[in-house]
Design an enzyme around this catalytic site. Structure first.
Site, mmCIF file in Angstrom:
data_model
loop_
_atom_site.group_PDB
_atom_site.id
_atom_site.type_symbol
_atom_site.label_atom_id
_atom_site.label_comp_id
_atom_site.label_asym_id
_atom_site.label_seq_id
_atom_site.Cartn_x
_atom_site.Cartn_y
_atom_site.Cartn_z
ATOM 1 N N GLY A 129 -7.817 -12.085 -2.484
ATOM 2 C CA GLY A 129 -6.529 -12.580 -2.973
ATOM 3 C C GLY A 129 -6.409 -12.610 -4.481
ATOM 4 N NE ARG A 174 -0.859 -2.208 15.054
ATOM 5 C CZ ARG A 174 -1.896 -2.296 14.211
ATOM 6 N NH1 ARG A 174 -1.794 -3.002 13.109
ATOM 7 N NH2 ARG A 174 -3.025 -1.681 14.447
ATOM 8 C CG MET A 218 -7.427 -4.932 3.847
ATOM 9 S SD MET A 218 -6.712 -3.718 2.710
ATOM 10 C CE MET A 218 -7.950 -2.430 2.816
ATOM 11 C CB ILE A 244 -1.236 -0.487 10.256
ATOM 12 C CG1 ILE A 244 -2.128 0.311 9.303
ATOM 13 C CG2 ILE A 244 0.029 0.288 10.610
ATOM 14 C CD1 ILE A 244 -2.595 1.632 9.839
ATOM 15 C CG ASN A 278 0.707 -1.986 0.193
ATOM 16 O OD1 ASN A 278 0.017 -3.020 0.179
ATOM 17 N ND2 ASN A 278 0.178 -0.792 0.422
ATOM 18 C CG HIS A 309 -2.636 2.743 -1.990
ATOM 19 N ND1 HIS A 309 -3.332 2.494 -0.843
ATOM 20 C CD2 HIS A 309 -3.049 3.954 -2.437
ATOM 21 C CE1 HIS A 309 -4.138 3.517 -0.583
ATOM 22 N NE2 HIS A 309 -3.973 4.418 -1.533
ATOM 23 C CB SER A 359 0.857 3.423 -6.592
ATOM 24 O OG SER A 359 0.198 4.554 -7.134
ATOM 25 C CD GLU A 368 4.354 9.874 5.940
ATOM 26 O OE1 GLU A 368 3.517 10.631 5.448
ATOM 27 O OE2 GLU A 368 5.584 10.089 5.899
ATOM 28 C CG ASP A 393 -1.084 3.647 1.677
ATOM 29 O OD1 ASP A 393 -0.664 2.481 1.653
ATOM 30 O OD2 ASP A 393 -2.253 3.944 1.995
ATOM 31 C CB ALA A 445 -4.820 -1.392 -13.872
HETATM 32 C C1 GAR Z 1 -6.756 -4.357 -4.055
HETATM 33 O O1 GAR Z 1 -7.528 -3.522 -4.852
HETATM 34 C C2 GAR Z 1 -5.645 -3.578 -3.394
HETATM 35 O O2 GAR Z 1 -5.153 -2.537 -4.171
HETATM 36 C C3 GAR Z 1 -6.338 -3.052 -2.165
HETATM 37 O O3 GAR Z 1 -7.162 -4.108 -1.741
HETATM 38 C C4 GAR Z 1 -7.575 -4.871 -2.864
HETATM 39 C C5 GAR Z 1 -7.304 -6.333 -2.570
HETATM 40 O O4 GAR Z 1 -7.884 -7.147 -3.538
HETATM 41 N N1 GAR Z 1 -5.401 -2.676 -1.169
HETATM 42 C C6 GAR Z 1 -5.585 -1.676 -0.298
HETATM 43 O O5 GAR Z 1 -6.593 -1.008 -0.253
HETATM 44 C C7 GAR Z 1 -4.431 -1.440 0.672
HETATM 45 N N2 GAR Z 1 -4.716 -0.355 1.533
HETATM 46 P P1 GAR Z 1 -7.429 -8.654 -3.696
HETATM 47 O O6 GAR Z 1 -7.559 -9.311 -2.320
HETATM 48 O O7 GAR Z 1 -8.416 -9.245 -4.668
HETATM 49 O O8 GAR Z 1 -6.019 -8.675 -4.203
#
Ligand code: GAR
Length: 209
Positions: A12, A64, A89, A91, A106, A108, A135, A142, A144, A172
């Protein structure tokens, strides 16, 4: 201010960045809920310590559709106008996604459209890319593939590992996500922008006869 529910699955850190940015005077959004699909998600304890309502429900042993419905109900109950996925994480079902179309974002960890899915950093290093990155995009059915609202490139150094790159990309991410979210929700209440959207939609509709 626009109300946003943040969905997380673990650490988080993006949720924390979004939360603290929302406390700055010029923020256009406030965090009304932090929800997780893992009751042990580390981010939940931070959210509660900061006085933000939380909701947690494990997806294990649930379909789901049922799990999504419970997450969505919690977001609605909290008055969310936007759902912000921050390291969530799971879908989401197409029905859920379509109900929140244009109101779900989201983050990514790649420069989309490159490397949707998992292991983005390892793939960028393996390909010999000069930069990885991050991003923020709208969520569509679909994976990402929704409209990119903003991105930041992050240089790949000699000897970089997926872990070292991931850590720097996270810095970043923490800059980008609050800025893009704040801009996006403020556009939602700008009449000029909405008119533009309606016009674009009207042009894309089939001719009436
Ligand atoms: C982040 O780096 C985010 O971009 C990635 O998970 C991490 C979560 O970190 N997301 C994905 O890979 C989505 N497919 P956080 O829990 O410390 O924010």
């Amino acid at each position: 201010k626009a109300k946003v529910a943040i969905f997380i699955s673990g650490r988080g850190s993006n949720m924390a960045a979004l939360l603290y940015a929302s406390l700055l005077p010029d923020s256009t959004y406030e965090v009304c809920l932090v929800a997780a699909n893992d009751p042990d998600a580390e981010g939940l304890t931070l959210a509660s310590a900061e006085g933000v309502p939380t909701f947690a429900l494990s997806h294990k042993g649930r379909t789901r559709a049922d799990h999504d419905a419970a997450m969505e109900a919690a977001a609605k109950e909290a008055g969310a106008q936007y759902i912000v996925l921050a390291g969530y994480m799971r879908i989401l079902s197409p029905e859920f996604v379509s109900r929140w179309q244009g109101r779900m974002l989201n983050i990514h960890p790649s420069l989309l459209p490159k490397y949707p899915g998992l292991d983005t950093h390892a793939r960028a290093i393996e390909a010999g890319d000069s930069h990885g990155g991050v991003s923020v995009h709208l969520v569509t059915e679909e994976l990402d593939a929704g409209e990119v609202l903003g991105s930041l490139p992050v240089a790949i150094r000699a000897g970089e590992t997926a872990d070292s790159l991931a850590e720097r990309v996270r810095f970043a991410e923490h800059q980008l996500y609050p800025r893009v979210l704040s801009d996006y929700v403020s556009r939602g209440s700008d009449p000029g922008y909405l008119l533009e959207k309606v016009r674009a939609l009207a042009l894309s509709l089939p001719e009436a006869h």
